[in-house]
Every structure is written in structure tokens, then in C-alpha cells.
Design a protein around this motif. Sequence first.
Motif, short mmCIF file in Angstrom:
data_model
loop_
_atom_site.label_atom_id
_atom_site.label_comp_id
_atom_site.label_asym_id
_atom_site.label_seq_id
_atom_site.Cartn_x
_atom_site.Cartn_y
_atom_site.Cartn_z
N VAL B 111 0.84 -1.20 0.00
CA VAL B 111 0.00 0.00 0.00
C VAL B 111 0.88 1.25 0.00
O VAL B 111 0.67 2.20 -0.77
CB VAL B 111 -0.95 -0.01 1.23
N GLN B 112 1.90 1.26 0.87
CA GLN B 112 2.78 2.43 0.96
C GLN B 112 3.54 2.64 -0.35
O GLN B 112 3.70 3.76 -0.81
CB GLN B 112 3.77 2.25 2.12
N ASN B 115 1.10 3.92 -3.08
CA ASN B 115 0.73 5.31 -2.81
C ASN B 115 1.92 6.23 -3.10
O ASN B 115 1.76 7.32 -3.66
CB ASN B 115 0.27 5.49 -1.37
N ARG B 118 2.26 6.94 -6.71
CA ARG B 118 1.32 7.98 -7.12
C ARG B 118 1.88 9.37 -6.76
O ARG B 118 1.82 10.30 -7.56
CB ARG B 118 -0.04 7.78 -6.42
N LEU B 119 2.43 9.50 -5.55
CA LEU B 119 2.96 10.80 -5.11
C LEU B 119 4.20 11.20 -5.93
O LEU B 119 4.36 12.38 -6.27
CB LEU B 119 3.32 10.74 -3.62
N ALA B 122 3.10 12.37 -9.31
CA ALA B 122 2.50 13.71 -9.19
C ALA B 122 3.58 14.78 -9.05
O ALA B 122 3.52 15.84 -9.68
CB ALA B 122 1.54 13.76 -8.01
N ILE B 127 1.62 17.31 -11.16
CA ILE B 127 0.18 17.03 -11.27
C ILE B 127 -0.54 17.56 -10.04
O ILE B 127 -0.20 17.21 -8.91
CB ILE B 127 -0.06 15.52 -11.44
N MET B 132 -5.74 16.14 -12.20
CA MET B 132 -6.41 14.95 -11.66
C MET B 132 -7.86 14.90 -12.10
O MET B 132 -8.46 13.83 -12.19
CB MET B 132 -6.32 14.93 -10.13
N ILE B 151 -1.81 7.07 -11.99
CA ILE B 151 -2.22 7.46 -10.63
C ILE B 151 -3.65 6.94 -10.36
O ILE B 151 -3.92 6.38 -9.29
CB ILE B 151 -2.14 9.00 -10.45
N GLY B 155 -4.86 3.94 -7.87
CA GLY B 155 -5.89 4.26 -6.88
C GLY B 155 -6.89 3.12 -6.73
O GLY B 155 -7.31 2.78 -5.62
#
Lengths: 105, 170
Positions: B111-112, B115, B118-119, B122, B127, B132, B151, B155
Motif C-alpha cells: 500500500v505504501q 501510494n 502515485r505521489l 504527481a 500534477i 487529476m 495514478i 488508486g
Amino acid sequence: MFAHDSRLVTRNSPVVVEPDVEESVKDAFDKGWAVVVWNDPINLMSYVVFVFKRVLHMSLSDATRHMMEVHEKGKSVVARETQEKAELLVHQLQAYGLQATMEPS
Amino acid sequence: MKLTKTAEGWVLELEWLERVIIVTALEQQATHYRTPLDQLDPVLQAHWRGRLSLRGGEKAKEASEDLAEVRAGWRGERLQAIERWLQVLNLNDVDQVQSLGLTVEEIETLVQVFNERRLVLAAEYGIGDAAMEADLESGPVDQTQRAVMEIHLLGVVLHVLISALDGELE
């Protein structure tokens, strides 16, 4: 140990604590730090709720309320803690990618 | 994509197309973790330094250095986990569903990592809210839009994983 330190205690007198020690002790126990989570465009709302439950042990309703506050107001104070505990919480929240800081309150 | 709990732990089952998305994201993130911090784009270096406090002053200064050290440590730990998972998952077998056994702690790391992917995307592509929420079906797809798509896809993956973990927390 402190009882034999003449700087701290004298016979028949109240305990005298040096100001810097007093300040350190006050700092250590003073919950004077707010842990703040800031809004960002990437973290999912459901993810933020999950992290609040996981790290801060919030109930679903509290986690959802704080998440909505972050989303609508741009930030939420999720805890008030001592400096040491606030640092730990910021580390844990950032480990999950949340934008968390600690601010003197 | 299915995450189920068994007597031995958790099993993540992935069809081929799901594996393509996940393996690609993991490989990209592994490359990111392997790149020394000082060779990353300045915006990503700032991402990895993190920020402890906006108004903390001197009291928070030393602690900020601790935070940067802690954050840098996550890179190595997460890279090791990715390398373990990539040894199991491969894209050769198009027809078969592949399984990845995971502990709860490994799901949290997964999960980390997703995520963070994604960060990092961005940060790398600048972004924000507008990108988004943009309509990805209109016009030619550029690199930034591809990053936005990834991203969004990750999600969905995250949603599946945290739904499973939610049950463990209750």
C-alpha cells in the motif's frame, strides 16, 4: 541521586530546580504540539481514512470527520502531543504518504 | 484482482493485464528507489527530504534532519520488498492467474509503495487538482496524462488492498 546534589536540594528548604531543567521537563510533558494533516490532490479520501484509523487508532466516524476537514478546509489537527510523540506521529503519517507536520500550539 | 485471506496468510491473485499494471509500477518504483537521492530531480529530492514543521523554529530543526534520515531509510526497505515480489510475478504467462502470498505487514508495505508511486508521479509531472480532474478521453495523450492514468489505476489497486486491511483493523 538528586537528593545528594546540593544544587537541587538543601536541608530544610524546598526543592530548587534550575530553570533550564524546569524548562526541559515542561517541554517533555507539555502537549504543546499540534499534528496537522494538510490537503493534497493525490491521496484518496478512503486512503486517508484508512491511515487515520491505522496510525492514530481513530474510529471510522472520527477518521471520516478529520478526512472531510482536511478535504474541505485544507487541514485538520489530528492530535495534540508532546514534541517527541508528535514527531513519531508525523513520521508514521508521512510513511503512508500523508502531508503531515507538527506545529507549536 | 482478488485479495483473499487463507489459513496461511493473504493471497493476491492477478490476471495478466493486472500484472502488467502492477509489475510495471513496481519496476518503475524500484528504479526510483535505486537512484541515489542526489541524482533525482530537485522536486523529488524535496519530496524525500520531507517537511516536519512550518513554524517549529529551532526546536524542530534538528528533528527535521532526523525525519530526512528516516524517510531515506524507507527507500531501501521498500526496494527490498519490491525485489521479493518481482521474483514471484512475471508477465510471460498470459493465460494463467498468478498468486502472490503476502503477510498483513507486506500488504501495508505494498500500500505504501503504490501510494508513493502515485505521489512521485504527481511530483515529477507537477500534477495537481486540475490535472487529476481533467477529461483524459479528450485530445492526444501526453506523458503527463499517462502519469495521471497510472495514478488513477493505482488508486483502484489501493482501494482493493485497503478494503482488505480495513477488515484486519476492526
